[in-house]
Motif scaffolding. Structure first.
Motif, PDB file in Angstrom:
ATOM      1  N   THR A   8      65.962  93.409  48.073  1.00  0.00           N
ATOM      2  CA  THR A   8      65.357  94.075  46.647  1.00  0.00           C
ATOM      3  C   THR A   8      65.316  95.175  46.815  1.00  0.00           C
ATOM      4  O   THR A   8      64.865  95.934  47.599  1.00  0.00           O
ATOM      5  N   GLU A  10      62.640  98.249  44.785  1.00  0.00           N
ATOM      6  CA  GLU A  10      61.438  98.502  44.196  1.00  0.00           C
ATOM      7  C   GLU A  10      61.068  99.778  43.962  1.00  0.00           C
ATOM      8  O   GLU A  10      61.554 100.577  44.472  1.00  0.00           O
ATOM      9  N   LYS A  17      66.224 103.164  40.922  1.00  0.00           N
ATOM     10  CA  LYS A  17      66.644 101.967  41.287  1.00  0.00           C
ATOM     11  C   LYS A  17      68.111 101.891  40.954  1.00  0.00           C
ATOM     12  O   LYS A  17      68.994 101.377  41.606  1.00  0.00           O
ATOM     13  N   ARG A  97      64.159  94.762  41.506  1.00  0.00           N
ATOM     14  CA  ARG A  97      62.796  94.249  41.551  1.00  0.00           C
ATOM     15  C   ARG A  97      62.805  92.779  41.902  1.00  0.00           C
ATOM     16  O   ARG A  97      63.732  92.117  41.416  1.00  0.00           O
ATOM     17  N   ASP A 100      57.117  91.798  44.672  1.00  0.00           N
ATOM     18  CA  ASP A 100      56.378  92.830  44.871  1.00  0.00           C
ATOM     19  C   ASP A 100      55.954  93.936  43.625  1.00  0.00           C
ATOM     20  O   ASP A 100      55.016  94.351  43.686  1.00  0.00           O
ATOM     21  N   PRO A 130      62.066  88.117  49.935  1.00  0.00           N
ATOM     22  CA  PRO A 130      62.903  88.883  50.290  1.00  0.00           C
ATOM     23  C   PRO A 130      63.248  89.213  51.736  1.00  0.00           C
ATOM     24  O   PRO A 130      62.275  89.107  52.591  1.00  0.00           O
ATOM     25  N   THR A 133      63.425  94.874  51.744  1.00  0.00           N
ATOM     26  CA  THR A 133      63.242  95.634  50.421  1.00  0.00           C
ATOM     27  C   THR A 133      63.132  97.083  50.684  1.00  0.00           C
ATOM     28  O   THR A 133      62.713  97.560  51.356  1.00  0.00           O
ATOM     29  N   TYR A 170      52.429  99.579  45.341  1.00  0.00           N
ATOM     30  CA  TYR A 170      53.637  99.736  46.048  1.00  0.00           C
ATOM     31  C   TYR A 170      53.382 100.327  47.487  1.00  0.00           C
ATOM     32  O   TYR A 170      53.705  99.519  48.492  1.00  0.00           O
ATOM     33  N   ILE A 180      59.686  95.970  53.899  1.00  0.00           N
ATOM     34  CA  ILE A 180      59.640  97.017  53.190  1.00  0.00           C
ATOM     35  C   ILE A 180      59.738  98.278  53.534  1.00  0.00           C
ATOM     36  O   ILE A 180      59.067  98.693  54.486  1.00  0.00           O
TER      37      ILE A 180
END
Ligand SMILES: Nc1ncnc2c1ncn2[C@@H]1O[C@H](COP(=O)(O)OP(=O)(O)OP(=O)(O)O)[C@@H](O)[C@H]1O
Ligand SMILES: [Mg+2]
Length: 216
Positions: A8, A10, A17, A97, A100, A130, A133, A170, A180
């Protein structure tokens, strides 16, 4: 054939993105990994209809919890009708996205209790998360400057303080969750692209499992 992986992307509006999705796609093509690209909210016919409802202007103010429930209604449809079946077919899925964003926007941005997001995540995802990320992080005034020529949707019209809370949300997630990877997206595209490739390489290396890579 082994199961695919969910990657993903984010970050808030204008962080890059969509621009950097191309870098991920190119990387997966080079590695001869079969994949599909999708987005949230959306990704299926019904989830895209919910997206329209979420992002369009209404005269009535949408309650924050309504927004959160609609996000998870769309996510449930996306997961059950698209993401999980594709992963089962051995495809990797790259999503612009995922959950999160519900923590960042609805919990931090709209001040909804984190426990409510946790509850819905458990209900809808049943432990699924996921695999990797990539979080693109930029000061909101910079990222919003990048999209100043764009027509803004309902959520994008929120003020700078809202986006500062989203960013803090985030960053909070990135501190807690190993999957992440935080990328400084205030730097130029060349730098951001190289960081994405580095994290993707490390991720694939960590899988240490050649069979995870489906033959073309
Ligand atoms: N690192 C960067 N440096 C300078 N400009 C950038 C950078 N990353 C993206 N941009 C530019 O910023 C604009 C917004 O990028 P992009 O559309 O990829 O953001 P996004 O995160 O997908 O936004 P949204 O959430 O609204 O879809 C584009 O014009 C893009 O070229
Ligand atoms: Mg985009």
């Amino acid at each position: 054939m082994s199961r695919g992986r969910l990657i993903t992307l984010e970050g808030s509006e204008g962080v890059g993105k969509s621009t950097n999705l191309d870098v991920i796609c190119e990387f997966l093509e080079e590695k001869r990994i079969r994949f599909t690209v999708t987005r949230e909210p959306g990704g299926t016919e019904i989830a895209e209809r919910i997206r329209e409802l979420l992002l369009s202007e209404t005269t009535e103010i949408m309650d924050g919890l309504t927004e959160l429930l609609l996000m998870f209604a769309a996510r449930n449809q996306h997961l059950t009708r698209k993401i999980l079946p594709e992963l089962d077919q051995g495809l990797w899925v790259v999503s612009d996205r995922f959950t999160d964003a519900s923590y960042a926007y609805q919990a931090f941005g709209r001040s909804i209790a984190i426990e409510k997001v946790d509850t819905l995540r458990r209900l809808v995802q049943e432990g699924f998360n996921p695999d990797l990320t990539l979080l693109l992080d930029v000061e909101p005034d910079v990222s919003r400057g990048r999209i100043s020529d764009r027509e803004l949707d309902r959520i994008e019209k929120e003020n700078l303080e809202f986006y500062q809370r989203v960013r803090a949300g985030y960053l909070d997630l990135a501190e807690k969750l190993e999957r992440i990877k935080l990328i400084d997206a205030s730097k130029n595209l060349e730098y951001v692209g190289s960081e994405i490739r580095r994290h993707m390489s490390e991720f694939i290396f960590s899988l240490n499992n050649d069979s995870a890579i489906a033959d073309r």
